[in-house]
Every structure is written in C-alpha cells, then in structure tokens.
Design an enzyme around this catalytic site. Structure first.
Site, short mmCIF file in Angstrom:
data_model
loop_
_atom_site.label_atom_id
_atom_site.label_comp_id
_atom_site.label_asym_id
_atom_site.label_seq_id
_atom_site.Cartn_x
_atom_site.Cartn_y
_atom_site.Cartn_z
N LYS A 104 45.56 28.40 -13.27
CA LYS A 104 46.87 27.76 -13.47
C LYS A 104 46.86 26.42 -12.74
CE LYS A 104 51.80 28.75 -12.83
NZ LYS A 104 52.80 29.70 -12.26
N HIS A 106 49.56 24.29 -12.29
CA HIS A 106 50.87 23.78 -11.89
C HIS A 106 51.62 24.85 -11.10
CE1 HIS A 106 51.56 26.05 -15.58
NE2 HIS A 106 52.78 26.27 -15.12
#
Length: 226
Positions: A104, A106
C-alpha cells in the site's frame, strides 16, 4: 493422542475441510485426500478453528511470543482468529500481522504489511493452513526478518501431510526447519488422522474403510517421508 487433536480431526471432517477421494494436487501428485481450509466459512467454525490453533501453539511454543504472522491470503483469518482465541483461552494478548500481495502506497498504514508491524525484539509464530512445498515461507520469511530484528519461534500448520517436499527426501515442514532454522509443528499429522478415522463412523458413515486405507498406504509408499 490429546483430546483436542481428536476433536480437531472430527471437526475437519464435519466441516468438509478434509476430503477423501481422488485429487490432483498443485504439485501434480494424485492424492487420496485433500485439505481445504477455505471451507471454514461460518463464525462458529472460525471460532473453533482459532481455539484449536491456540491450543496447539500453546502446547508447542508456550506463551513466550508476541506476534502471529499469517501469510496472505489464507493466513490472514487464521492469524486473526487465533489471536482472539489466545486472548480468550490463555488471557494473553498477541498481535497479528500479515503481508500484502501488493504494498500500500498511501495512508498511515502504507507498506507491505497488514496489522501490527513487527518491532525489534518481537518473537513471532508463523501460522498457515497446510504446507506441501514451503513456497509461501520462501516469500514471507524474508519479509518478516526484513521488517525488524525479530526471532521466529516456529511455524504452526493445521495438518502435516507427512510427505516429501520439493527436495524429495525430507517433509516440507522438515525442509523449512532445515532452511530457516526455526521449529515446525502441526495441530495433527496424517498418521494421527488415519489412526483416529480408520473404521470410525462420523455422521453415519465410516470415513476411512479398508479400501481407502489401502489407497492412503499406497500413496505414502510413493510420497511418504522415509
């Protein structure tokens, strides 16, 4: 055999997780049995599954660990339900962690791990459904060790198939032990499964009769650990 092992074997059969018949494994082997942990789908099944894992981990590794790491994807719910069971059965809070197939990029939890990221000094127990090749450990052990200076205490799977791994001599669990240097265990072994189910009726039928027992014996003559 411990009572929780006998209960777990019956639980696998009643949950239609452990099947007997003719199956082609990912390795190409023709097997008279197959285990699919993805068939645990209800809340009560997952609650019981976590408790069996917790009992087996407690029996093998005690309470001196901090994190349960379940490789994605099937290992994620296993780590979660086992952490919950550990809190309930042994009044011990353990964290869960998993890897992401895609990191991921963010948010506050960006990165390649999900859950409680390991920190220096953590002791980790790896948790999986079943290991036939050790491939998932090849992918996840480096991730765990790269995340922090941790000690991997061991691996717990639900079923030890007791057949040779990729190297053709040792079982998959023994290959993992030799390669990575941590302990490997299972809630039950296939020896224990056969011992318990041979000529035993569950839901009105004999699970392993003489014909099936002969097929299993033949399979292990070819693929079993010597």
């Amino acid at each position: 055999m411990e009572s929780y092992k006998e209960e777990f074997i019956q639980f696998m059969v009643e949950s239609d997780v452990l099947k007997f018949g003719d199956f082609t494994l990912k390795s190409g082997r023709k097997s008279p049995f197959f285990m699919n942990a993805g068939a645990y789908v209800t809340g009560s099944q997952l609650t019981r599954l976590g408790e069996y894992y917790a009992k087996a981990i407690h029996a093998s590794y005690g309470d001196d660990f901090d994190v349960l790491f379940g490789p994605a994807y099937k290992g994620i719910p296993l780590a979660v339900v086992t952490a919950m069971a550990y809190s309930k059965l042994y009044d011990k809070e353990v964290k869960y962690c998993s890897d992401r197939k895609e990191a991921k990029d963010h948010g506050a939890d960006k990165g390649g791990l999900l859950g409680a990221k390991p920190v220096d000094g953590d002791k980790v127990v790896m948790i999986e459904d079943v290991t036939t090749s050790g491939k998932s450990m090849e992918e996840t052990v480096p991730k765990v060790r790269a995340a922090a200076d941790v000690e991997i205490v061991g691996l717990m799977v639900s079923l030890n198939r007791m057949e040779v791994g990729l190297g053709g001599k040792l079982s998959a669990l023994d290959e993992i032990n030799k390669k990575y240097g941590f302990d490997t265990n299972a809630i039950v072994t296939m020896d224990e499964v056969v011992e318990y189910l041979y000529n035993r009726e569950i839901d009105g039928r004999v699970v392993i009769d003489d014909t099936l027992k002969s097929s299993i014996d033949t399979y292990y003559e070819q693929y079993g650990v010597k």
